[in-house]
Structure formats: structure tokens, C-alpha cells
Design an enzyme around this catalytic site. Structure first.
Site, PDB file in Angstrom:
ATOM      1  N   SER A 107      -5.352 -13.663  38.598  1.00 33.30           N
ATOM      2  CA  SER A 107      -4.357 -13.435  39.907  1.00 33.30           C
ATOM      3  C   SER A 107      -5.242 -12.840  40.802  1.00 33.30           C
ATOM      4  CB  SER A 107      -3.398 -12.243  39.403  1.00 33.30           C
ATOM      5  OG  SER A 107      -2.483 -12.647  38.437  1.00 33.30           O
ATOM      6  N   GLU A 142      -6.277 -19.709  27.372  1.00 37.45           N
ATOM      7  CA  GLU A 142      -5.356 -20.713  26.986  1.00 37.45           C
ATOM      8  C   GLU A 142      -5.769 -21.692  25.608  1.00 37.45           C
ATOM      9  OE1 GLU A 142      -4.441 -22.063  30.995  1.00 37.45           O
ATOM     10  OE2 GLU A 142      -3.583 -20.023  31.414  1.00 37.45           O
ATOM     11  N   GLU A 148     -12.055 -12.674  32.132  1.00 37.35           N
ATOM     12  CA  GLU A 148     -10.548 -12.993  32.462  1.00 37.35           C
ATOM     13  C   GLU A 148      -9.672 -12.173  31.492  1.00 37.35           C
ATOM     14  OE1 GLU A 148      -9.941 -16.702  34.847  1.00 37.35           O
ATOM     15  OE2 GLU A 148      -9.764 -17.262  32.526  1.00 37.35           O
ATOM     16  N   GLY A 182      -2.267 -15.407  35.751  1.00 38.62           N
ATOM     17  CA  GLY A 182      -0.840 -15.984  35.936  1.00 38.62           C
ATOM     18  C   GLY A 182       0.137 -15.021  36.076  1.00 38.62           C
ATOM     19  N   GLY A 193      -6.772 -19.656  39.162  1.00 41.51           N
ATOM     20  CA  GLY A 193      -5.769 -20.519  38.772  1.00 41.51           C
ATOM     21  C   GLY A 193      -4.666 -20.819  39.967  1.00 41.51           C
ATOM     22  N   GLY A 194      -3.763 -20.019  39.847  1.00 43.90           N
ATOM     23  CA  GLY A 194      -2.650 -20.385  40.702  1.00 43.90           C
ATOM     24  C   GLY A 194      -3.154 -20.411  42.247  1.00 43.90           C
ATOM     25  N   HIS A 199     -11.573 -20.901  27.891  1.00 45.97           N
ATOM     26  CA  HIS A 199     -10.569 -20.282  28.579  1.00 45.97           C
ATOM     27  C   HIS A 199      -9.414 -19.644  27.581  1.00 45.97           C
ATOM     28  CE1 HIS A 199      -6.941 -19.848  31.193  1.00 45.97           C
ATOM     29  NE2 HIS A 199      -7.817 -19.823  32.178  1.00 45.97           N
ATOM     30  N   ASN A 245      -9.159 -23.490  38.941  1.00 47.44           N
ATOM     31  CA  ASN A 245      -8.916 -23.985  37.610  1.00 47.44           C
ATOM     32  C   ASN A 245      -7.355 -24.665  37.794  1.00 47.44           C
ATOM     33  OD1 ASN A 245      -8.098 -24.924  34.857  1.00 47.44           O
ATOM     34  ND2 ASN A 245      -8.126 -22.617  34.516  1.00 47.44           N
ATOM     35  N   TRP A 246      -7.493 -25.997  38.042  1.00 46.33           N
ATOM     36  CA  TRP A 246      -6.048 -26.460  38.269  1.00 46.33           C
ATOM     37  C   TRP A 246      -5.045 -26.314  37.002  1.00 46.33           C
ATOM     38  CZ3 TRP A 246      -7.004 -31.627  41.607  1.00 46.33           C
ATOM     39  CH2 TRP A 246      -7.682 -31.351  42.926  1.00 46.33           C
ATOM     40  N   LYS A 247      -5.605 -26.508  35.788  1.00 50.90           N
ATOM     41  CA  LYS A 247      -5.123 -26.480  34.697  1.00 50.90           C
ATOM     42  C   LYS A 247      -4.365 -27.673  34.548  1.00 50.90           C
ATOM     43  CE  LYS A 247      -4.533 -21.680  34.799  1.00 50.90           C
ATOM     44  NZ  LYS A 247      -3.942 -20.304  34.274  1.00 50.90           N
TER      45      LYS A 247
HETATM   46  C1  PEP Z   1      -7.134 -18.820  35.261  1.00 46.46           C
HETATM   47  O1  PEP Z   1      -6.562 -19.927  35.101  1.00 46.46           O
HETATM   48  O2  PEP Z   1      -8.311 -18.794  34.846  1.00 46.46           O
HETATM   49  C2  PEP Z   1      -6.373 -17.891  36.300  1.00 46.46           C
HETATM   50  C3  PEP Z   1      -7.310 -16.830  36.316  1.00 46.46           C
HETATM   51  O3  PEP Z   1      -5.368 -18.220  36.574  1.00 46.46           O
HETATM   52  P1  PEP Z   1      -4.632 -16.946  37.805  1.00 46.46           P
HETATM   53  O4  PEP Z   1      -5.683 -16.924  38.916  1.00 46.46           O
HETATM   54  O5  PEP Z   1      -3.371 -17.856  38.094  1.00 46.46           O
HETATM   55  O6  PEP Z   1      -4.355 -15.713  37.254  1.00 46.46           O
END
Ligand code: PEP
Length: 253
Positions: A215, A99, A169, A175, A236-237, A97, A9-11
Site C-alpha cells: 500500500s 501471491e 512486503e 492491496g 502494486g495498486g 511474491h 507490479n501491475w499484476k
Molecule cells: C504488491 O503487489 O507487491 C503490492 C505491494 O501491492 P500494493 O501496493 O497494491 O499493496
């Protein structure tokens, strides 16, 4: 075996050039993908077509939109429909998601509408659920996530639920660098599978891929993905770094 999935997930990150370099670096790394493994790149809308072209001819590697709208078409300036995504050949769509839920007020009922449209246009959904820190601290995470699942998914047919993809999640882990322990992930993901089993039967529940997100990194992926009810991750990250995401892909069981 149900599908084991590494989903990026590049966001709202990366320029077109940076994204293209990242995808190239990942697909030219030595990936150990077997027939039950899938990789999905959740990229910003404007990059969907070009990333899909980059992935042409690659088995098991797909592109995903990070969202779609809950209405079929019409005067919704700035929104993107499931039909539009289908028309440009998008394979997957991330729905719900945290967010989106938090910043754009997406509720369980709205997500149910999005899922209906995703199914109508042949998109595969990655449905996200998960609790905030206060809910985890109160110990009510299982019933909270159960309600998210019931209110957004339980109108679907058993056929639609077969092979469905859910990403658990916990918001407190997204994040933050604070990952759920593998035992915490396993416990709630087994609960999710049991909730689906109670509604749709065990065969359907066993076919659903339940990803963990929050994470995930190269350093912890293998342990988390090794849990029996964790079928990969939504990342994500760490998905923005080629070496990290390649190692995460190679951690699928
Ligand atoms: C996400 O954006 O769905 C996510 C899990 O981010 P991260 O891996 O950065 O926690």
C-alpha cells in the site's frame, strides 16, 4: 550509495493499450532520476517486449517479468523460463511474491531454484519476503522473514548477493490500504540487512537494496523511503495510476 528503486507490479491488470498509455504518461512526466535511481515496470508476460521497446534509450528504467518457472525448460505447459525471458531481453524478474507463494504454493526451496535460474540467465531478481497478519500479531515476523531469506538466498555466493534486491512486503499491507508504519518497515528491514550481514559481511549487506511493499502511495512514499534501510518500494495498486507512480518515483531518496 546503493540503488534506490521504484518497482511497479501491475499484476494481472491493464490491456496492452492501457499499459502502453500508462508507461508513456509516466516516462513523459517530469521524473527526477539521479544515477542511483532505478525504475522497474513489472508487467504481464505478453507486454514485456513492447514495454521494453517503449523504454528503449531510457537510462535507469527497466522492464521486469512478474515470475519465472523453477525448471530450466521442458514439458511445463503454460510456464515461462528464465532462459525465455533472457532471450527477449528482459532485465528483471520478481521472484517469490506473496501471491505466488499463496495461490501457487511456491515454497522457499522452489524460490531458491528460480533464483539459480535467474542468475544463470543474467536476470536481476527482486526477491519478495514478508509475513502474514497472524505472524505479525504473534510478534514473530523477524524470525519468519529470516527463515524465508535463509532458505531461499543463503546458498548464493557473496558475489551474487552483492547488489541483490529484496522487497519486504508484509502480506497484511498488500492491496489492503493498510501500510506498515515507517518505523515498522525500518525495524524489520534493518533486521533483514543484519541477517545478510551475519552471513555475507557488512559490505555485501550494505550493497543490497531492500524495498518496502504494501500500500505504498504518493502520499506515504517519501516518509517510508526516507528510512535508512528502505531503498524504495515495490508498488502494486498505485503503480497503475501515472500521477501516483510518477510521484512515488520522485520520492526516492
Ligand atoms: C504488491 O503487489 O507487491 C503490492 C505491494 O501491492 P500494493 O501496493 O497494491 O499493496
Amino acid at each position: 550509495m546503493r540503488k534506490q528503486i521504484a518497482a511497479a507490479n501491475w499484476k494481472m491488470n491493464l490491456t496492452l493499450e492501457q499499459g502502453s498509455t500508462l508507461v508513456n504518461d509516466i516516462i513523459s512526466a517530469s521524473l527526477m532520476l539521479d544515477k542511483d535511481h532505478l525504475v522497474v515496470f513489472g508487467v504481464p508476460f505478453p507486454y514485456l517486449t513492447s514495454v521494453k521497446q517503449q523504454l528503449a534509450g531510457r537510462e535507469n528504467i527497466f522492464v521486469a517479468a512478474q515470475n519465472c518457472y523453477s525448471k530450466k525448460s521442458g514439458a511445463y505447459t503454460g510456464e515461462v523460463s528464465a532462459e525465455i525471458l533472457h532471450s527477449i531481453g528482459v532485465d528483471y524478474v520478481i521472484i517469490g511474491h506473496s501471491e505466488r507463494r499463496e495461490y501457487f504454493n511456491e515454497c522457499n526451496a522452489m524460490l531458491a531454484e528460480k533464483l539459480n535460474l535467474a542468475f544463470e540467465y543474467g536476470l536481476k531478481a527482486i526477491f519478495c519476503c514478508g509475513e502474514a497478519l497472524a505472524i505479525r500479531e504473534a510478534g514473530t515476523q523477524n524470525s519468519f522473514v529470516e527463515t524465508q531469506i535463509k532458505e531461499s538466498l543463503f546458498h548464493l555466493t557473496a558475489e551474487q548477493m552483492t547488489g541483490f534486491v529484496i522487497a519486504y512486503e508484509p502480506i497484511w499491507a498488500i492491496g489492503t490500504g493498510k501500510t506498515a508504519s515507517s518505523a515498522q518497515a525500518q525495524e524489520i528491514q534493518l533486521h533483514i540487512r543484519n541477517v545478510i550481514g551475519a552471513q555475507y559481511g557488512d559490505a555485501v549487506a550494505q550493497s543490497v537494496s531492500i524495498l518496502y511493499g504494501g500500500s505504498v502511495k504518493a502520499a506515504n512514499a517519501k516518509e517510508i523511503f526516507g528510512q535508512p534501510d528502505v531503498d524504495g518500494g515495490l508498488v502494486g495498486g498505485a503503480s497503475l495510476v501515472a500521477a501516483e507512480f510518477s510521484a512515488i518515483i520522485n520520492s526516492l531518496k
